[in-house]
Motif scaffolding. Structure first.
Motif, PDB file in Angstrom:
ATOM      1  N   UNK B  30      39.110  63.869  47.064  1.00  0.00           N
ATOM      2  CA  UNK B  30      40.205  64.337  47.477  1.00  0.00           C
ATOM      3  C   UNK B  30      41.119  63.371  47.641  1.00  0.00           C
ATOM      4  N   UNK B  44      46.072  57.996  49.723  1.00  0.00           N
ATOM      5  CA  UNK B  44      44.774  57.620  50.464  1.00  0.00           C
ATOM      6  C   UNK B  44      43.482  58.314  49.881  1.00  0.00           C
ATOM      7  N   UNK B  45      42.479  57.696  49.143  1.00  0.00           N
ATOM      8  CA  UNK B  45      41.465  58.439  48.749  1.00  0.00           C
ATOM      9  C   UNK B  45      40.622  58.992  49.767  1.00  0.00           C
ATOM     10  N   UNK B  46      39.984  60.007  49.418  1.00  0.00           N
ATOM     11  CA  UNK B  46      39.083  60.699  50.866  1.00  0.00           C
ATOM     12  C   UNK B  46      37.792  61.214  49.916  1.00  0.00           C
ATOM     13  N   UNK B  47      36.930  60.266  50.144  1.00  0.00           N
ATOM     14  CA  UNK B  47      35.651  60.408  49.378  1.00  0.00           C
ATOM     15  C   UNK B  47      34.607  61.260  50.211  1.00  0.00           C
ATOM     16  N   UNK B 217      42.438  42.529  41.076  1.00  0.00           N
ATOM     17  CA  UNK B 217      41.061  43.080  40.607  1.00  0.00           C
ATOM     18  C   UNK B 217      39.828  42.483  41.125  1.00  0.00           C
ATOM     19  N   UNK B 219      40.072  40.445  43.933  1.00  0.00           N
ATOM     20  CA  UNK B 219      40.143  40.431  45.219  1.00  0.00           C
ATOM     21  C   UNK B 219      39.402  41.835  45.899  1.00  0.00           C
ATOM     22  N   UNK B 220      39.818  43.014  45.372  1.00  0.00           N
ATOM     23  CA  UNK B 220      39.724  44.244  45.481  1.00  0.00           C
ATOM     24  C   UNK B 220      38.056  44.707  45.011  1.00  0.00           C
ATOM     25  N   UNK B 221      37.387  43.729  44.469  1.00  0.00           N
ATOM     26  CA  UNK B 221      36.277  43.822  44.252  1.00  0.00           C
ATOM     27  C   UNK B 221      35.770  44.799  43.065  1.00  0.00           C
ATOM     28  N   UNK B 222      36.719  44.964  42.111  1.00  0.00           N
ATOM     29  CA  UNK B 222      36.792  45.945  41.088  1.00  0.00           C
ATOM     30  C   UNK B 222      35.568  45.278  40.108  1.00  0.00           C
ATOM     31  N   UNK B 338      32.046  53.264  43.711  1.00  0.00           N
ATOM     32  CA  UNK B 338      32.439  53.075  45.159  1.00  0.00           C
ATOM     33  C   UNK B 338      33.242  51.577  45.085  1.00  0.00           C
ATOM     34  N   UNK B 339      32.570  50.776  44.442  1.00  0.00           N
ATOM     35  CA  UNK B 339      33.251  49.433  44.210  1.00  0.00           C
ATOM     36  C   UNK B 339      34.793  49.396  43.639  1.00  0.00           C
ATOM     37  N   UNK B 341      36.666  52.013  44.058  1.00  0.00           N
ATOM     38  CA  UNK B 341      37.485  53.079  44.706  1.00  0.00           C
ATOM     39  C   UNK B 341      38.608  52.212  45.248  1.00  0.00           C
ATOM     40  N   UNK B 342      38.332  51.066  45.939  1.00  0.00           N
ATOM     41  CA  UNK B 342      39.365  50.259  46.652  1.00  0.00           C
ATOM     42  C   UNK B 342      40.632  50.018  45.814  1.00  0.00           C
ATOM     43  N   UNK B 345      43.988  53.276  46.004  1.00  0.00           N
ATOM     44  CA  UNK B 345      44.995  53.273  46.711  1.00  0.00           C
ATOM     45  C   UNK B 345      46.165  52.186  46.320  1.00  0.00           C
TER      46      UNK B 345
END
Lengths: 178, 372
Positions: B30, B44-47, B217, B219-222, B338-339, B341-342, B345
């Motif tokens: 969601x 806001x992602x809702x995992x 990318x 910094x957000x850990x993509x 998961x990495x 996902x940040x 948003x």
């Protein structure tokens, strides 16, 4: 069975197990840990491998150490935040595994760990150091019950909103049916 | 996260909407949206809808029993999620994996990369209203599933990569058929490029949409395709070589744009490299055993290891802590979805509602992989 079994065909000689090679000294990890220890003398070096290094520090100093790792050593890319429940010594461990996309350390991962008592565990958040650690810390919070001070949102991410049991990855939480 | 002031003159204008989780293309996931008319103010992602507690499950099973359930989070990339686990357990046990097994591991993970990227491109086609793409890619993907089935014996979850090597050897006819598939698929990808990636309709929907600058990318850990589409040449197959990748000749696909189009195109470029890798590995495949005899309950000495490999979506990593018992004391799976996902948003700001599906799916996000 009356007939004699035919003689087995000659087996090829079994390959001999190679003698264990002496592992090369992880020179890079050693140099890196020397740099860290020089700056932070109270840091404990847990283990060194060719491309890995794990150090443990106190929660009060982890932010400073993480900043040093990011800015001075170049570990700018957060890989994972992991937690371990050391129930025998009544401690919880948080490990930040950080990699690098800068030339020189691209194949290296440094693990920066901290340990807190299992009762009321509070550690500072490292979102300011690695913004990508946000969801990782949120997951570690719900799975281990560690409170990351300064984290903007520690609501449940993977667990249901109404979960009110023990944090599931703690060792004293037993899965249903076990 | 703060609401952008230019979009919130008064709170009454803002409407909160839920996208998902009933699989509206989002897939058991969601996204909470705050809208100002057609504009997105904040997301806001809702995992967590498909969280199964893989990490807790792993603590109840021994190192061999863990193989089949650990590949479940991402069944279309199942060899790649097992590879760092196998490498990590091998490292703890000091296993000397036979060369033939190393080659087979590479072949299977590259086949899985193609299977996964084809699915990604197909669904991306659906999201932009380009139905040809899903029909082509689902059909062509089957040839690679057939290829993997000849080696692994199953169509999706092979449980093929195991500690100590791979589960079984490759039959000779699979090598010949595999080389044919490589030749055919290479020509086919030219058509993909023309009909989909360079199609004006697709370019219109994806170019300049959801731009992720390279500094953000990192910094957000993509990771993975998202990182490489933003101009960061980071690929563990080249940077932290494992298995037999140093013996094979391939390039790391990297693009500068950082938009949704680049994230799709980099996947196509990667598939070209994967075909090159598979062809070389099939030709170079050495003779010899393919697995070590570890027994049903391998003895893993106490220790701690952090292993990572380049999966289809990016860096797949395992933190395995062994206390010398037959079961892992702690097993942490760091999945690329998961990495990444940040970054969602971050990208879902100041965009039109119609661009959400393209941005979301261009991240190559797989909810089950992220939730574990």
């Amino acid at each position: 069975m009356s007939q004699a079994t035919p003689p087995a065909p000659p087996q090829p000689p079994k390959p001999q197990a190679a003698p264990p090679q002496p592992k090369p000294e992880p020179a890079r990890a050693k140099g890196l840990s020397a740099q860290i220890v020089q700056r932070f003398p109270d840091v404990k070096v847990d283990w060194m491998k060719e491309r890995r290094l794990k150090v443990t520090t106190k929660p009060a100093r982890i932010k400073e150490l993480a900043m040093f790792a990011r800015d001075d050593l170049g570990f700018d890319h957060i890989s994972t935040v992991s937690g371990v429940d050391w129930i025998a010594s009544n401690e919880l461990e948080v490990v930040y595994f950080a990699g690098s996309v800068k030339p020189g350390w691209v194949d290296f991962v440094v693990g920066i760990a901290e340990r807190v008592a299992r009762e009321n565990p509070v550690v500072p958040t490292l979102i300011e150091v690695w913004p990508g650690a946000e969801y990782n810390e949120r997951e570690t919070h719900e799975m281990f019950g560690i409170n990351f001070q300064g984290h903007p949102d520690q609501s449940h991410l993977l667990l249901p909103e109404d979960w009110n049991d023990l944090p599931p990855l703690r060792k004293d939480y037993v899965s249903p049916g076990r | 996260m703060t609401v952008e002031s230019e979009y919130s003159p008064d709170a009454d204008r803002i409407m909160a909407v839920s996208l998902g989780p009933q699989h509206p293309g989002a897939g058991h996931f969601r996204i909470k949206l705050w809208l100002d008319g057609d504009f997105l103010v904040r997301a806001e992602p809702d995992a967590g809808y498909v969280h199964r507690g893989e990490e807790k499950m792993a603590e109840y099973r021994n190192y061999t029993q863990n193989v089949p359930h650990l590949e479940r989070p991402v069944i279309l990339d199942s060899s790649n999620i097992l590879l760092p686990y196998a490498i990590g357990v091998d490292e703890l046990m000091g296993n000397n994996v036979p060369p033939r097994a190393q080659y087979l591991r590479v072949i299977m993970s590259e086949a899985n990369r193609i299977i996964s990227h084809m699915y990604f491109l197909g669904i991306l086609g659906i999201f932009v209203g380009h139905s040809t793409m899903i029909e082509w890619s689902m059909g062509d993907r089957d040839f690679w599933i057939d290829f993997a089935e000849r080696i692994g014996g199953a169509r999706v979850t092979f449980a093929y990569v195991i500690p100590g090597g791979v589960r079984n050897d490759i039959p000779q006819y699979a090598i010949e058929k595999g080389l044919q598939t490589c030749d055919w698929f290479e020509k086919r990808m030219d058509e993909y490029e023309k009909i989909f990636l360079k199609n004006p309709l697709f370019l219109e929907r994806s170019e300049g949409i959801g731009v992720l600058p390279s500094a953000d990318a990192v910094a957000l850990g993509a990771t993975g395709t998202v990182l490489r589409a933003s101009g960061v040449k980071h690929d563990l197959r080249r940077d932290e070589p494992y298995c037999v990748y140093p013996e094979l000749d391939f390039d790391v696909a990297v693009l500068k744009e950082g938009d949704s189009w680049a994230r799709a195109y980099v996947a196509l470029l990667e598939m070209r490299e994967s075909v090159k890798i598979i062809r070389q590995a099939l030709k170079k495949l050495p003779q010899g055993p393919v697995r070590l005899k570890l027994g049903p309950q391998p003895r893993v000495p106490a220790g701690e290891v952090y292993s990572r490999t380049e999966a289809a979506r990016g860096e797949m990593s395992y933190h395995i802590v062994s206390d010398g018992s037959p079961r892992p004391y702690r097993l942490k799976i760091g999945t690329p979805s998961f990495k990444n996902l940040r970054a969602l948003p971050f990208l879902l700001r100041k965009v039109h509602v119609a661009d959400i599906p393209v941005i979301y799916w261009s991240l190559n996000y797989w909810p089950v992989e992220a939730d574990r």
